[in-house]
Design a protein around this motif. Structure first.
Motif, PDB file in Angstrom:
ATOM      1  N   ARG A 261       4.982   2.812 -24.715  1.00  0.00           N
ATOM      2  CA  ARG A 261       5.715   1.598 -24.334  1.00  0.00           C
ATOM      3  C   ARG A 261       5.694   0.580 -25.468  1.00  0.00           C
ATOM      4  O   ARG A 261       6.711  -0.036 -25.783  1.00  0.00           O
ATOM      5  N   ARG A 262       4.525   0.382 -26.071  1.00  0.00           N
ATOM      6  CA  ARG A 262       4.418  -0.556 -27.191  1.00  0.00           C
ATOM      7  C   ARG A 262       5.237  -0.070 -28.382  1.00  0.00           C
ATOM      8  O   ARG A 262       5.929  -0.856 -29.025  1.00  0.00           O
TER       9      ARG A 262
ATOM     10  N   LYS B 212       9.588  15.591 -28.170  1.00  0.00           N
ATOM     11  CA  LYS B 212       8.566  15.217 -27.186  1.00  0.00           C
ATOM     12  C   LYS B 212       9.174  14.348 -26.086  1.00  0.00           C
ATOM     13  O   LYS B 212       8.870  14.525 -24.901  1.00  0.00           O
ATOM     14  N   MET B 213      10.059  13.411 -26.481  1.00  0.00           N
ATOM     15  CA  MET B 213      10.723  12.570 -25.483  1.00  0.00           C
ATOM     16  C   MET B 213      11.510  13.437 -24.505  1.00  0.00           C
ATOM     17  O   MET B 213      11.452  13.225 -23.289  1.00  0.00           O
TER      18      MET B 213
ATOM     19  N   ASP C 141       2.718   2.229 -33.449  1.00  0.00           N
ATOM     20  CA  ASP C 141       3.153   3.339 -34.305  1.00  0.00           C
ATOM     21  C   ASP C 141       2.956   4.707 -33.651  1.00  0.00           C
ATOM     22  O   ASP C 141       2.941   5.716 -34.317  1.00  0.00           O
ATOM     23  N   MET C 142       2.825   4.740 -32.344  1.00  0.00           N
ATOM     24  CA  MET C 142       2.587   5.992 -31.627  1.00  0.00           C
ATOM     25  C   MET C 142       3.868   6.554 -31.009  1.00  0.00           C
ATOM     26  O   MET C 142       3.846   7.127 -29.932  1.00  0.00           O
TER      27      MET C 142
ATOM     28  N   ALA D 199      -2.702   7.237 -18.772  1.00  0.00           N
ATOM     29  CA  ALA D 199      -2.118   5.897 -18.791  1.00  0.00           C
ATOM     30  C   ALA D 199      -2.130   5.299 -20.195  1.00  0.00           C
ATOM     31  O   ALA D 199      -1.144   4.680 -20.602  1.00  0.00           O
ATOM     32  N   PRO D 200      -3.208   5.471 -20.994  1.00  0.00           N
ATOM     33  CA  PRO D 200      -3.189   4.921 -22.354  1.00  0.00           C
ATOM     34  C   PRO D 200      -2.092   5.530 -23.245  1.00  0.00           C
ATOM     35  O   PRO D 200      -1.506   4.826 -24.066  1.00  0.00           O
ATOM     36  N   THR D 201      -1.802   6.808 -23.073  1.00  0.00           N
ATOM     37  CA  THR D 201      -0.733   7.439 -23.855  1.00  0.00           C
ATOM     38  C   THR D 201       0.598   6.778 -23.551  1.00  0.00           C
ATOM     39  O   THR D 201       1.354   6.404 -24.456  1.00  0.00           O
ATOM     40  N   VAL D 202       0.901   6.611 -22.280  1.00  0.00           N
ATOM     41  CA  VAL D 202       2.162   5.981 -21.877  1.00  0.00           C
ATOM     42  C   VAL D 202       2.192   4.528 -22.345  1.00  0.00           C
ATOM     43  O   VAL D 202       3.224   4.041 -22.814  1.00  0.00           O
TER      44      VAL D 202
END
Length: 79
Positions: A35-36, A50-51, A43-44, A28-31
């Motif tokens: 999103r941010r 990868k997309m 900046d992630m 969840a933190p990766t997603v």
């Protein structure tokens, strides 16, 4: 399925889905970081490759292949 033009646009739409991290097998933190980043607040940002990989994991399909038109460039090196 809905047709969305552009990898980034499709990725953005996918990220709007609830619990998308479970569907694509990510944390969840990766997603959340993605999103941010896609909103310009982080900046992630993942690469286009990868997309595309994540979109395929989500179940998306490529509607049409990429096509590139390159300009004709005169070769002045051997003149």
């Amino acid at each position: 399925m809905k047709n969305i033009i552009g990898t980034k646009n499709a990725f953005r739409e996918m990220l709007k889905e609830k619990n998308v991290h479970k569907i694509v097998g990510l944390s969840a933190p990766t997603v959340s970081n993605w999103r941010r980043a896609i909103e310009g607040k982080g900046d992630m940002m993942p690469t286009i490759d990868k997309m595309e990989d994540i979109l395929i994991r989500f179940g998306a399909e490529v509607a049409s292949e990429k096509s590139w038109m390159l300009p004709i460039v005169n070769n002045f090196v051997n003149k």
